[in-house]
Motif scaffolding. Structure first.
Motif, PDB file in Angstrom:
ATOM      1  N   VAL A 208       0.831  -1.290   0.042  1.00 55.56           N
ATOM      2  CA  VAL A 208      -0.031   0.087   0.083  1.00 55.56           C
ATOM      3  C   VAL A 208       0.738   1.288  -0.046  1.00 55.56           C
ATOM      4  CG1 VAL A 208      -1.643   1.252   1.324  1.00 55.56           C
ATOM      5  CG2 VAL A 208      -1.722  -0.947   1.058  1.00 55.56           C
ATOM      6  N   SER A 209       0.375   2.112  -1.024  1.00 61.06           N
ATOM      7  CA  SER A 209       1.286   3.253  -1.147  1.00 61.06           C
ATOM      8  C   SER A 209       0.623   4.412  -0.101  1.00 61.06           C
ATOM      9  CB  SER A 209       1.343   4.098  -2.393  1.00 61.06           C
ATOM     10  OG  SER A 209       1.479   5.304  -2.269  1.00 61.06           O
ATOM     11  N   GLU A 210       1.330   4.715   0.981  1.00 58.36           N
ATOM     12  CA  GLU A 210       0.666   6.036   1.723  1.00 58.36           C
ATOM     13  C   GLU A 210       0.274   7.284   1.133  1.00 58.36           C
ATOM     14  OE1 GLU A 210       2.430   6.189   5.436  1.00 58.36           O
ATOM     15  OE2 GLU A 210       2.046   4.218   5.931  1.00 58.36           O
TER      16      GLU A 210
ATOM     17  N   SER B 252      -1.452   7.498  -1.885  1.00 56.70           N
ATOM     18  CA  SER B 252      -2.754   7.123  -2.776  1.00 56.70           C
ATOM     19  C   SER B 252      -3.542   6.729  -1.511  1.00 56.70           C
ATOM     20  CB  SER B 252      -2.822   6.616  -3.984  1.00 56.70           C
ATOM     21  OG  SER B 252      -2.078   5.208  -3.585  1.00 56.70           O
ATOM     22  N   ASN B 253      -3.038   5.871  -0.756  1.00 54.80           N
ATOM     23  CA  ASN B 253      -3.705   5.016   0.353  1.00 54.80           C
ATOM     24  C   ASN B 253      -4.243   3.767  -0.542  1.00 54.80           C
ATOM     25  OD1 ASN B 253      -3.081   6.130   2.731  1.00 54.80           O
ATOM     26  ND2 ASN B 253      -4.678   7.557   2.373  1.00 54.80           N
TER      27      ASN B 253
END
Length: 191
Positions: free
Chosen positions: A151-153, A155-156
């Motif tokens: 998970v990219s924080e 883009s969430n």
């Protein structure tokens, strides 16, 4: 404000009644002097009739004044209650303003400390990387975000397996970007 006007109006009416009562008393005293000095029975009878009328008028004025004083006393009690409530509100407002002031001061101290810390970290980072970060932040609103698992924080959102594989195959010292937000991805070894 409304209670104050009501109270002022009642006091003005009481003052007017007191003035009228005093005028009637003065007239009564004058008539009593005239009746004592009068030699004509007809004039004495007329003065006595006027004294009787003045006595009734004095009674009416004094009764009305007492009624108004009672109403004014009740209004004053309501006014005092409202003033006490307002004082309580003013006290709570002052306490809230003090708390807000303290919170703003704490925020200012934290912001100053964060700015100093950021300046220290920025001094350690290569100028071209810092420039890329600033450019990305101004364009996307987010300069850098952590990659936590898949998970990219920034883009969430979870990255697609193919995107994740490409990022993991990239050398650790190369810059990679979040496909969803465009932010620089900071890869952290969570082991």
């Amino acid at each position: 404000m409304g209670l104050q006007r009501e109270l002022d109006g009642q006091q003005a009416e009481i003052d007017r009644l007191e003035s009228d009562t005093q005028m009637v008393r003065d007239r009564k005293a004058r008539d009593e002097q005239l009746i004592a000095a009068s030699t004509s029975p007809k004039e004495a009878q007329a003065l006595q009739n006027e004294l009787d009328t003045l006595a009734r008028r004095t009674g009416e004025l004094e009764e009305r004044e007492l009624e108004l004083m009672e109403v004014a006393e009740q209004t004053k009690a309501r006014f005092d209650e409202a003033a006490a409530a307002l004082s309580g509100v003013d006290g709570r407002r002052a306490a809230l303003e003090a708390a807000i002031g303290e919170a703003e001061a704490a925020i200012a101290r934290e912001a100053s400390a964060a700015a100093e810390e950021r300046a220290g970290v920025a001094a350690e980072i290569q100028r071209d990387l810092l420039g890329l970060y600033e450019e990305t932040r101004s364009r996307n609103g987010i300069g850098a975000a952590r990659l936590r698992g898949n998970v990219s924080e920034g883009s969430n959102m979870a990255l697609a397996p193919a995107e994740l594989m490409t990022i993991r195959e990239t050398a650790p010292d190369e810059i990679v970007f979040c496909p969803g937000s465009g932010a620089i991805l900071v890869r952290v070894d969570e082991a």
